[in-house]
Design an enzyme around this catalytic site. Sequence first.
Site, PDB file in Angstrom:
ATOM      1  N   GLU A 178      -2.419   0.564  13.354  1.00 41.62           N
ATOM      2  CA  GLU A 178      -3.586   0.942  12.551  1.00 41.62           C
ATOM      3  C   GLU A 178      -4.883   0.730  13.338  1.00 41.62           C
ATOM      4  OE1 GLU A 178      -3.942  -1.459   9.026  1.00 41.62           O
ATOM      5  OE2 GLU A 178      -5.199   0.035   8.033  1.00 41.62           O
ATOM      6  N   GLU A 205       0.852  -1.184   0.000  1.00 43.98           N
ATOM      7  CA  GLU A 205       0.000   0.000   0.000  1.00 43.98           C
ATOM      8  C   GLU A 205       0.893   1.241   0.000  1.00 43.98           C
ATOM      9  OE1 GLU A 205      -3.499  -0.692   2.105  1.00 43.98           O
ATOM     10  OE2 GLU A 205      -4.347   1.280   1.733  1.00 43.98           O
TER      11      GLU A 205
HETATM   12  C1  BGC Z   1      -5.393   2.767   4.572  1.00 49.17           C
HETATM   13  C2  BGC Z   1      -5.869   3.886   5.440  1.00 49.17           C
HETATM   14  C3  BGC Z   1      -6.774   4.714   4.612  1.00 49.17           C
HETATM   15  C4  BGC Z   1      -7.949   3.837   4.354  1.00 49.17           C
HETATM   16  C5  BGC Z   1      -9.071   4.497   3.676  1.00 49.17           C
HETATM   17  C6  BGC Z   1      -6.547   1.922   4.220  1.00 49.17           C
HETATM   18  O1  BGC Z   1      -6.200   0.872   3.401  1.00 49.17           O
HETATM   19  O2  BGC Z   1      -4.372   2.040   5.144  1.00 49.17           O
HETATM   20  O3  BGC Z   1      -5.113   4.341   6.379  1.00 49.17           O
HETATM   21  O4  BGC Z   1      -7.072   5.964   5.072  1.00 49.17           O
HETATM   22  O5  BGC Z   1      -7.571   2.662   3.656  1.00 49.17           O
HETATM   23  O6  BGC Z   1     -10.143   3.821   3.930  1.00 49.17           O
END
Ligand code: BGC
Length: 909
Positions: free
Chosen positions: A745, A472
Amino acid sequence: MCTMINLKQVKPFNLKVTCEYQENPIGIDIRTPRISWKIEAGERNIMQSAYQIVVATNGNFTNLVWDSGKVLSDQSIHVEYAGATVKPWTRYYYKVQVWDSKGRWAWSPVQYWETGFIGEKWIAEWIASEEEHLETRACPLLRTVFEVREKVKIARIYATALGLYELELNGVRVGDALLTPGWTAYNKRLQYQTYDVTPLLCTGKNAVGASLGNGWYKGYLGFEGKNHIYGDTLALLCQIHITYEDGNTEIIMTNGNWQTAEGPVLMSELYHGETYDARLEKKGWSRADYDAVNWEKVRVLEHSKEILIAQEGVPVKAIEEIKPVEIIHTPKGETVLDFGQNMVGWVKFTVKAEAGKKVTLRHAEVLDKDGNFYTDNLRVAKQTISYTTKGEGREEYQPHFTFQGFRYVQVIDYPGEVKLENFTGIVIHSAMKKTGTFSCSDELVNQLQSNIVWGQKGNFLEVPTDCPQRDERLGWTGDAMAFARTACFNMDTALFFKKWLGDLQVEQMENGGVPVVIPNVLNAPFNTTVSCAWSDVAVIAPWTLYLCYGDIQILKDQYESMKAYIEYIRGQAENGVLWNSGFHFGDWLALDAPNGGFKGATPNDLVATAFYAYSTDILAKTAAVIGNHEEAQEYRKLHADIVQAYRQEFFTPNGRLAAPTQTAHILSLMFDLVEEKNRKRTIDTLVDYLDKNSWHLKTGFLGTPYLCHVLSRNGRADVGYKLLLATDYPSWLYQVTKGATTIWEHWDGIKEDSSFKSPEMNSFNHYAYGAIGDWMYREAAGLDMDENNPGYKHSVIKPSLCKTLNWAEAQLDSPYGMIKSKWQIGENGKVTINITIPPNTTALVTLPYAKKDGVTESGQPLVSSTLNWKEDSLGVNLNIGSGVYSFSYKAEGDQILDVPETKQRMPWE
Ligand code: BGC
């Protein structure tokens, strides 16, 4: 004997000057760069009364291009150059003279900035290696040899690439920036870098070479398994500008005469790592005496040069080194190095073996509950380094075009014994200066602060990313929105964000919508998604930078983008005021998400309209700051209408906020959407929700950053502390007690039974919840600012004393200099508050619970001092000038905040 009288004054203060936030920058393409200075003096009440700036094209200032004259002003940051039009590739020397309010003066040392192309055309050609878009080809090397006729006075390399590049000149690596040219919206903006290579050139034959890697341009990017997002050909563009001692100039450039061959980097991908075969190294390839007989001719590539911009952001560099602390042998039999810190970068290692032996390293953030190496949460990111030895004694390696997010490294292959001393973690990030520190008497909170800072290091790598390890690592706008203010405390993020906002501008949609990922690299539907709070970064980030750095230019630069975004919402909103349509991520990862989902229970229309109000308010203030009073008026009116619609829609006539969530209450209070008569009820309800949840939060990305602020601004800092200091789940310190060294997270990334939240979305280095850092600086330590005097021209120091901590301290190297605020509660409720305020600024200080008669300053009674103070029901308030102060007084013990008791509740309560 006659005595000489020395008329020269003793230097009353020192000046530290910068140009566009940098010391002696080279290669900047700003026509009217801004000069700032810090006045360094220990004395109290130093104010600037006047300044003068002189700029010349030579160091002895005979070729003046600007003399500001003596300007009676206290402005000492962002003074715009207003001299003759600047020329490209030219060094401008400057110095500043400052007069203080006591009539004393001092000159700064001579500094310079140097321009880059400033709109001049590039004459070099893009060059690529033939056919290298085939997946199987190794990273290409490109080189040429050139003649230097005589002694060189100045030499610069201007370079960039499609893909990533590393340059060498006569066998020496050029510069220390990594992953150049950095990451921008490559199809619209591409940075070039400038290097001073004067000392690297020699008379006679010289050679220059570049190796290229896929990086963000061509490599895999995003979780959709895509690569070649910007293009399928790696290419180099480079000009070497030489000025000889005799004044003649010459330009060496990339063109069809360069040669190319495959290098030893067989594979390099940001997510997957690097494969390197040292046996394939071409020894001396970037030196003039290298025999390049088997090298092919390069191919000249057609590609825009109109998109080139000088380096805007802060280059990524190797910032620190970490030694592993332990070799672990896991139950599964894996050999794992523990670096003791979740970090971002790579491992440098040494190895000694015969040719053809392998070193294979895989990187991961955590071990699982049985203590085995765990990589599921990396999804498809391989994070693997594979090296083949050349067999020439001790070999040392570190990768080139990749980075890993890790604390643990599994040594899959290594010839010989695995010893700690052969491995070093290299921490890389955008090289922002550290500006802030926070510490207090609670070691867990100090670890939390360390985790926040490490989250920032790992995720402020070219763009503000969500995470640095899985497939990501994208510029998610919501995460940056939540963390921006905290980020500005920890480090100087001005240029870092400025560059990213430049990309935001060019990625903004025709209709004003702002994508949720910048640069906008995902497929539909993400690439056209506009989500409240995420897209609001377009407004919130420039305003935050303005506040923290006093930089009005950032508002001027972003104003049209900010306005277009608000107008986009206006077009979506019912009657232009209630934003109740479209997709929104909402209070992402909140614990009240229905059915264990990711999106919290706070309704979309409430969150969207709340952020719409907040951003419109900021836009109105921005318009006023940049002098657009008509539009300021218009957006003030729009803001008032949104607030009214919000109240009608989300509050009952009796004043109850209908959405029963913590975040609904937090946003309503934080963005001033609550009618004054309902304020108490709203804060009481929030406190009640927390109490009923045994003093625990349920908030996600949107409620969390503001939760403690809302509490302390409404008289419940005690509850704020209670939440900060909680160690059980869910809380900030829960993860600290679980051994976190970065911010997770999810609140429950690792559950109480040590199992994981989930394999598919569980990063252990996601900074959003680190936004509590802002509260720790501003409320706990009390180091804040007056928004009407941004950049900390007028600080507001108001510590929140709390019995559970006995001291807290924040320091910030602000645009004007160092600010410090430290409080301590000693024996018998004796409070000491130590404050430092930088020259040319003032501060409003509150000594909580103080009574004028009991206060001393540096041992002298306050009442007999010359300080300007006033007592009120909250304590003693003072207006002070620069200097160091130490206040002491006795506070009645039971007045100082105590965190609320947790009561035992009946199951039905
Ligand atoms: C990310 C987030 C992001 C989110 C949005 C995720 O995959 O890691 O931090 O803001 O998606 O929904």
